[in-house]
Design a protein around this motif. Sequence first.
Motif, short mmCIF file in Angstrom:
data_model
loop_
_atom_site.label_atom_id
_atom_site.label_comp_id
_atom_site.label_asym_id
_atom_site.label_seq_id
_atom_site.Cartn_x
_atom_site.Cartn_y
_atom_site.Cartn_z
N ASN A 74 0.82 -1.22 0.00
CA ASN A 74 0.00 0.00 0.00
C ASN A 74 0.85 1.26 0.00
OD1 ASN A 74 -2.44 -1.36 -0.03
ND2 ASN A 74 -2.66 -1.33 2.19
N GLU A 75 2.02 1.21 0.66
CA GLU A 75 2.89 2.38 0.74
C GLU A 75 3.85 2.48 -0.44
OE1 GLU A 75 2.72 4.87 3.09
OE2 GLU A 75 0.88 3.83 3.66
N GLY A 76 3.84 1.49 -1.34
CA GLY A 76 4.67 1.55 -2.54
C GLY A 76 6.11 1.10 -2.34
N PHE A 77 6.41 0.45 -1.21
CA PHE A 77 7.78 -0.03 -0.98
C PHE A 77 8.06 -1.31 -1.76
CE2 PHE A 77 7.23 2.47 2.99
CZ PHE A 77 8.34 3.28 2.87
N ILE A 78 7.00 -2.13 -1.97
CA ILE A 78 7.15 -3.39 -2.71
C ILE A 78 5.96 -3.56 -3.64
CG2 ILE A 78 8.47 -4.48 -0.85
CD1 ILE A 78 5.88 -6.05 -0.15
N PHE A 79 6.05 -4.55 -4.54
CA PHE A 79 4.92 -4.88 -5.40
C PHE A 79 4.94 -6.37 -5.70
CE2 PHE A 79 8.51 -3.75 -8.04
CZ PHE A 79 8.53 -4.72 -9.05
N PRO A 80 3.75 -6.99 -5.96
CA PRO A 80 3.71 -8.40 -6.32
C PRO A 80 4.19 -8.56 -7.77
CG PRO A 80 1.50 -7.51 -6.15
CD PRO A 80 2.43 -6.41 -5.78
N THR A 81 4.79 -9.70 -8.09
CA THR A 81 5.31 -9.90 -9.45
C THR A 81 4.42 -10.87 -10.22
OG1 THR A 81 6.88 -11.57 -8.63
CG2 THR A 81 7.67 -9.30 -8.79
N ILE A 82 4.83 -12.16 -10.34
CA ILE A 82 4.07 -13.09 -11.18
C ILE A 82 2.74 -13.50 -10.58
CG2 ILE A 82 6.07 -14.00 -12.41
CD1 ILE A 82 6.01 -16.41 -10.46
N ASP A 83 2.61 -13.39 -9.27
CA ASP A 83 1.34 -13.68 -8.60
C ASP A 83 1.34 -12.96 -7.26
OD1 ASP A 83 2.93 -15.21 -6.85
OD2 ASP A 83 2.46 -17.09 -7.87
N GLU A 84 0.35 -13.25 -6.43
CA GLU A 84 0.24 -12.59 -5.13
C GLU A 84 1.16 -13.20 -4.08
OE1 GLU A 84 -1.64 -9.80 -4.61
OE2 GLU A 84 -1.97 -9.90 -6.75
N GLN A 85 2.02 -14.13 -4.48
CA GLN A 85 2.91 -14.80 -3.55
C GLN A 85 4.38 -14.48 -3.80
OE1 GLN A 85 1.66 -16.70 -0.97
NE2 GLN A 85 -0.31 -15.99 -1.72
N HIS A 86 4.69 -13.59 -4.76
CA HIS A 86 6.07 -13.20 -5.07
C HIS A 86 6.17 -11.69 -5.03
CE1 HIS A 86 6.10 -17.30 -6.60
NE2 HIS A 86 7.43 -17.25 -6.55
N PHE A 87 7.28 -11.18 -4.44
CA PHE A 87 7.39 -9.74 -4.19
C PHE A 87 8.77 -9.22 -4.55
CE2 PHE A 87 4.59 -11.85 -1.21
CZ PHE A 87 3.40 -11.17 -1.41
N LYS A 88 8.79 -7.98 -5.04
CA LYS A 88 10.04 -7.27 -5.33
C LYS A 88 9.92 -5.85 -4.82
CE LYS A 88 12.38 -7.77 -9.23
NZ LYS A 88 12.74 -7.92 -10.66
N SER A 89 11.07 -5.20 -4.70
CA SER A 89 11.11 -3.79 -4.34
C SER A 89 11.55 -2.99 -5.55
CB SER A 89 12.09 -3.59 -3.18
OG SER A 89 12.33 -2.21 -3.00
N PRO A 90 10.86 -1.88 -5.86
CA PRO A 90 11.26 -1.06 -7.02
C PRO A 90 12.53 -0.27 -6.78
CG PRO A 90 9.44 -0.01 -5.86
CD PRO A 90 9.68 -1.34 -5.19
#
Length: 199
Positions: free
Chosen positions: A181-197
């Motif tokens: 919600n704060e934009g520090f991370i985002f989901p990638t291929i699904d709702e179970q994988h995460f990256k930081s921009p």
Amino acid sequence: MCDWELNQVSIVGIIRRFVQSMTSIQYLVDDMTGPPLNVKLWVNMENCGLINFASPGTYVKVLGSLRNYNGQRSLLAMNIRCVKDLNEITSHMLEVVQAHMQLFGKVFDVNMNTTAALPLDGRSHHEGIIPDGLSTIQSEVLNVIQKFSAHEYGISFQDLRTKLNYLSFLDIRTTLAFLINEGFIFPTIDEQHFKSPQQ
């Protein structure tokens, strides 16, 4: 403070003395940052019986408007309450240190000695240093995600739980929702994988 006018403030201190009159209560509150501060709380005659008077030696938290009259600082209180949990004093001290760091763009050690300067945006771009305003758990989760952001799909939720096995499932899920919600991370291929921009 540094040519800025302060108006609404919150202080935590010890009551040194108080004087009660028909329309107000005058407290002398020592927050250990200078001379004790005169604090005035207006009381309503109908509600006078409902007010609990704090005695000298009691820690209180005061919310109010800062006034300066003829060089004398005083505080017009909107709310005064006794501090029952001493952790609140520690928490207030940490808030003061954080405010100084944000206002002055400097990092302080435990004795308020300057150790390094921060960029003007208040965030450090050195690896391993987390943006201001995050809790310890949020910082730890973000740090692990940032380390794995070089991978194509980031880090999976299962791998994140393995790396942070000392945190509960609920803590990790709640923190992930906040960081997204704060934009520090985002989901990638699904709702179970995460990256930081930020990588």
